[in-house]
Design an enzyme around this catalytic site. Structure first.
Site, PDB file in Angstrom:
ATOM      1  N   ASP A 141      29.376 -49.413  72.872  1.00  0.00           N
ATOM      2  CA  ASP A 141      29.066 -50.829  73.033  1.00  0.00           C
ATOM      3  C   ASP A 141      27.563 -51.061  73.149  1.00  0.00           C
ATOM      4  OD1 ASP A 141      31.775 -51.352  73.052  1.00  0.00           O
ATOM      5  OD2 ASP A 141      31.914 -51.491  75.235  1.00  0.00           O
ATOM      6  N   LYS A 142      27.147 -52.251  72.769  1.00  0.00           N
ATOM      7  CA  LYS A 142      25.735 -52.625  72.830  1.00  0.00           C
ATOM      8  C   LYS A 142      25.151 -52.410  74.225  1.00  0.00           C
ATOM      9  CE  LYS A 142      22.695 -56.663  72.379  1.00  0.00           C
ATOM     10  NZ  LYS A 142      22.601 -58.097  71.983  1.00  0.00           N
TER      11      LYS A 142
END
Length: 309
Positions: A141-142
């Site tokens: 995930d970012k």
């Protein structure tokens, strides 16, 4: 014919489809023109007629008519010197097959709406001695920091993508959570389903299994948890720890309405891809570890938590 080229297929391109090879090497060559060149026998493999689906083998000779102008394509935006330094500073391991990055929180792996800077867009800066840029083989995930593995050629990319998909390369994450699991060692076996922008626990969801261990806790108000996903569902660790009643600090999506920011620590997600066991890929003991980012290490120090390792 003047300008005809004979190209020997490299080992790293063994098994690649001919149309994919052209897409990479001659990006401005249209499929219709490629098909016409094949149909008129201007492109041959080992002297024989080829088709777009022909799989090239290492050592074969590819005969090409003059195509230099087809290499031209609208150039990608040049990577700035700042961004070259930015992404090369993330490299924590490199060999002939892979590059391992320690990705910071807040940097996306791939582009999307309103995402201008991402790992995928900076890969040209990580060619080093190779002619081709490395390839993504998995995602994080970012807002999750930590280990991201890149393959340095197509064959390794196919192998690693399959291995990550089949979960033969164990991954370990560290999470800083509110509260403390009642059992210090256990597993979370709850099916997950994506509903809108969030993943929720529901009987109709897909099987999801996470093992965990509490490494340390601060009067059971906060805990440092080691979590290993045995399946690969979206936001699996985040949703599972929320379901356990111990959401990850800094997680706006899975912390609930009572989410509170602690003024003493950075307002970021405290989930870190800490370790990947690549032994199954290398055929020998090979475990990579990514150091905690400063915001995570400082929060642990403030709360008096230690990894216990």
């Amino acid at each position: 014919m003047s300008g005809v080229k004979i190209i020997k297929i490299k080992a790293e391109d063994d098994g690649i489809r001919l149309n994919r090879w052209f897409l990479r090497e001659y990006p401005a060559l249209s499929l219709s023109r490629l098909q016409k060149l094949l149909r008129t026998k201007q492109i041959k493999v080992d002297g024989k007629r080829a088709e777009t689906a022909t799989r090239l083998l290492a050592g074969q000779e590819l005969r090409l008519p003059p195509l230099d102008e087809q290499k031209a394509i609208e150039p990608n935006k040049k990577i700035s010197a700042f961004d070259v330094d930015y992404i090369t500073a993330m490299v924590i391991y490199k060999d002939a097959d892979i590059i391992a990055l320690n990705k910071p929180s807040g940097l996306a792996v791939q582009g999307g709406t309103n995402t201008l800077k991402h790992i995928d867009g900076l890969l040209d800066a990580l060619k080093f001695e190779n002619n081709e840029k490395p390839r993504l083989v998995h995602r994080i995930d970012k807002d999750t920091s930590g280990l991201l593995i890149l393959a340095r050629n197509r064959r390794v990319a196919e192998t690693l993508t399959k291995a990550f998909r089949e979960h033969t390369l164990p991954k370990t994450y560290l999470a800083l959570v509110r509260g403390c699991p009642a059992q210090f060692v256990g597993e979370i076996n709850l099916p997950l389903e994506k509903q809108g922008e969030k993943v929720v626990v529901t009987p109709a969801g897909k099987k999801a299994l996470t093992t965990y261990k509490v490494l340390d806790n601060a009067a059971k108000k906060y805990a440092l948890v080691e979590a290993s996903p045995l399946t690969g569902r979206t936001h699996q660790i985040r949703a599972h720890l929320e379901a356990l009643g111990t959401p990850i600090l800094g997680d706006d999506k899975y912390f609930g309405r009572e989410r509170k920011r602690l003024p003493e620590i950075a307002d970021k997600l405290y989930l870190h891809a800490y370790q990947i066991d690549l032994s199954a890929f290398y055929g020998k003991k090979m475990v990579l570890t990514a150091a905690l980012p400063p915001h995570f290490a400082q929060a642990c120090q403030f709360l008096g938590l230690e990894k216990g390792k």
